[in-house]
Scaffold this active site. Structure first.
Site, PDB file in Angstrom:
ATOM      1  N   GLY A   1       0.821  -1.196   0.000  1.00  0.00           N
ATOM      2  CA  GLY A   1       0.000   0.000   0.000  1.00  0.00           C
ATOM      3  C   GLY A   1       0.856   1.247   0.000  1.00  0.00           C
ATOM      4  N   SER A   2       0.295   2.343   0.406  1.00  0.00           N
ATOM      5  CA  SER A   2       1.015   3.611   0.387  1.00  0.00           C
ATOM      6  C   SER A   2       2.105   3.653   1.450  1.00  0.00           C
ATOM      7  CB  SER A   2       0.042   4.775   0.614  1.00  0.00           C
ATOM      8  OG  SER A   2      -0.417   4.771   1.953  1.00  0.00           O
TER       9      SER A   2
ATOM     10  N   THR B   1       0.684   4.724   4.901  1.00  0.00           N
ATOM     11  CA  THR B   1       0.038   3.656   5.662  1.00  0.00           C
ATOM     12  C   THR B   1       1.052   2.621   6.118  1.00  0.00           C
ATOM     13  OG1 THR B   1      -1.988   3.978   4.369  1.00  0.00           O
ATOM     14  CG2 THR B   1      -1.806   1.948   5.633  1.00  0.00           C
TER      15      THR B   1
ATOM     16  N   LYS C   1       2.517   3.391   9.409  1.00  0.00           N
ATOM     17  CA  LYS C   1       1.608   3.092  10.509  1.00  0.00           C
ATOM     18  C   LYS C   1       1.593   1.596  10.808  1.00  0.00           C
ATOM     19  CE  LYS C   1      -1.471   7.003   9.483  1.00  0.00           C
ATOM     20  NZ  LYS C   1      -2.840   7.402   9.081  1.00  0.00           N
TER      21      LYS C   1
ATOM     22  N   GLU D   1       5.723  -3.332   0.848  1.00  0.00           N
ATOM     23  CA  GLU D   1       5.809  -3.041  -0.589  1.00  0.00           C
ATOM     24  C   GLU D   1       4.958  -1.796  -0.808  1.00  0.00           C
ATOM     25  OE1 GLU D   1       5.415  -2.264  -4.078  1.00  0.00           O
ATOM     26  OE2 GLU D   1       3.855  -3.785  -4.133  1.00  0.00           O
TER      27      GLU D   1
ATOM     28  N   CYS E   1       1.960   0.632  -8.885  1.00  0.00           N
ATOM     29  CA  CYS E   1       3.117   1.129  -8.145  1.00  0.00           C
ATOM     30  C   CYS E   1       4.389   1.021  -8.979  1.00  0.00           C
ATOM     31  CB  CYS E   1       3.278   0.372  -6.832  1.00  0.00           C
ATOM     32  SG  CYS E   1       3.465  -1.408  -7.016  1.00  0.00           S
TER      33      CYS E   1
ATOM     34  N   GLU F   1       3.861  10.260  -5.516  1.00  0.00           N
ATOM     35  CA  GLU F   1       3.177   9.269  -6.349  1.00  0.00           C
ATOM     36  C   GLU F   1       1.802   9.791  -6.755  1.00  0.00           C
ATOM     37  OE1 GLU F   1       2.784   4.475  -6.305  1.00  0.00           O
ATOM     38  OE2 GLU F   1       2.055   5.513  -4.521  1.00  0.00           O
TER      39      GLU F   1
END
Length: 487
Positions: free
Chosen positions: A213-214, A217, A220, A235, A269, A359
């Site tokens: 994901g981003s 995130t 976190k 990733e 991505c 991005e």
């Protein structure tokens, strides 16, 4: 949260509710992980040959039902059925590769014990971690998580999979399909839900978390896992460059760079977001790619933005580029039409603009001219991201690739490293750490155990209170003889 809590899945193109899915509570997530822990013990005892048989049977099941899962991927993501089918095919190949190579890659290794310990036998064993929690993305909802699920399962772990709330049906289908051939329950479990469900997974008793994901995130997730001492594979996003050298096949470079940037509505991505093209061929490249891009049709060539909030990000990048002086050769700051984004190609984009630093994750492409490939390499590496890149050159592709600070490079092609199951997939810097796919992907879901054994006794003993002065003297002299003469 009640046991019957649900959430709605929306059609990305129209916003209409497609169906509802169970929203797993923290208690339910913890219970699923607990059940998976028991299953992991049995799955490990099952042995490599039996696990291989099960996983290949699963690959066969997915293959025979490829149309069904591809349609579900297309529906939940909004992508064309051809793209969804390609994604499923590559996923099946990764699953089969992991199943076939796990035993060889995880086999124990005998290591040299060295002159000091010449009487010892040394080996390294690989053991599964136990339960792997996989948190998947929405842009490639079967291909990306399969890179963790298949390899973790092949390495004898159980898996608890939390799919994106934008593609829950794909995640549920994977667990349901595996259940058709599984020798017993809870080897692969899917827990659907909103972000709190994923957070619960990072607070559970899993032995590792694999997240896609981003970057925001991911930080976190890593922080939450750190509180439990849970290792992670991250990733994350990319700002992937394309370098077009003076000796590039211009038509090929334009065709592939365009597809890389626009396919899946730019929601990749590893998709191209910025191009550095050498001045001597820049005009030809730009003219060629713009002509090609004019033939792209949103809704046919690619689908809508799967996650509605991403449209705000794309808009902010286009507005910022325009304000800072970028020239739009195709599309512009008004290219967002409802859930769809029309193709956008910009040139002379300032390097400090959002379109070059952050991005975008949309069907946009920024193209800047450079004097030579050295400048292209320098600008490519200046990014805080380091996921993937593409290089187009007839003679210097490998030389250029070796200087790029990223995890994957395609030469005279795009994306194809993702389709080769034997090579690792992952990035550096803000693009994350750890690897999926290949031998590295299998080993990510194991831990190393060193085992040493005395082969025969010798008079010299060092690990005892009965150690003699003679033993110490011999050890010192031996070390000096081995390493003291080097200058």
């Amino acid at each position: 949260m009640s046991a019957d809590a649900t959430f709605e899945k929306f059609d990305p193109a129209t916003g209409a509710v497609i169906t509802t899915y169970k929203n797993f509570s923290q208690a339910e997530v913890f219970a699923a992980v607990g059940a998976a822990g028991l299953a992991a013990i049995r799955w490990n005892e099952f042995g490599f040959t039996a696990r291989k048989r099960v996983l290949l049977k699963w690959a066969s099941y997915i293959t025979n039902n490829q149309k069904e899962i591809a349609n579900l991927v297309a529906t939940e993501c909004g992508k064309p059925i051809g793209d969804a089918s390609l994604e499923v095919s590559i996923s099946i190949d990764n699953l089969a590769w992991a199943a076939k190579h796990a035993q060889q890659i995880m086999s124990k290794q005998v290591r040299p014990s060295g002159l000091l310990m010449f009487n010892m036998k040394a080996q390294v064993q690989r053991s599964p971690l136990g339960v792997v929690g996989v948190i998947g993305p929405w842009n490639y909802p079967i291909f990306t998580p399969m890179g963790s699920i298949a390899y973790a399962l092949a390495a004898a772990n159980a898996v608890v999979f939390k799919p994106s709330e934008f593609t829950p049906g794909v995640g549920k289908w994977l667990a349901d399909s595996f259940a058709q051939i599984a020798p017993f329950e809870n080897i692969l479990t899917t827990i659907t839900g909103l972000p709190d469900t994923g957070r619960a997974l990072t607070q559970s008793k899993v032995n590792k978390v694999s997240f896609t994901g981003s970057t925001r995130t991911a930080k976190k997730v890593a922080a939450s896992c750190a509180e439990q001492m849970i290792p992670v594979v991250l990733e994350c996003g990319g700002k992937d460059p394309v370098i077009v050298a003076h000796d590039a096949d211009i038509k090929l470079a334009a065709e592939y760079a365009l597809w890389s940037a626009m396919a899946n509505a730019g929601q990749s991505c590893i998709g191209a977001e910025r191009v550095y093209v050498v001045e001597s061929v820049a005009d030809e490249f730009i003219e060629t790619i713009v002509d090609m891009a004019k033939k792209i049709k949103p809704g046919q060539s690619y689908g809508p933005a799967t996650m509605p909030s991403q449209l705000n990000v794309i808009q902010s990048h286009l507005d910022d580029a325009k304000a800072k002086g970028a020239k739009f050769l195709l599309g512009g700051s008004d290219s967002i039409k409802g859930a769809f984004v029309e193709p956008v190609i910009m040139v002379d984009v300032p390097e400090d603009s959002l379109a070059m630093t952050d991005e975008t994750f949309g069907p946009t492409l920024a193209i800047n001219k450079v004097m030579n490939t050295d400048e292209a390499i320098k600008l490519s590496n200046a990014s805080s991201y380091g996921l993937a890149a593409a290089v187009f050159s007839k003679r210097e592709g490998e030389k250029i690739a070796s200087k790029l600070a990223c995890g994957m490079v395609s030469i005279n092609s795009v994306f194809l490293f993702a389709a080769i199951a034997a090579v690792p997939f992952g990035g550096v810097k803000d693009s994350g750490y750890g690897r999926i796919h290949g031998a590295e992907g299998l080993l990510e879901y194991t831990y190393a155990r060193s085992v040493v054994k005395t082969r025969f006794k010798i008079p010299l003993r060092f690990t005892t209170f009965k150690r003699t002065k003679l033993s110490e003297k011999i050890l010192t002299l031996l070390i000096k003889k081995l390493y003291g003469r080097r200058k």
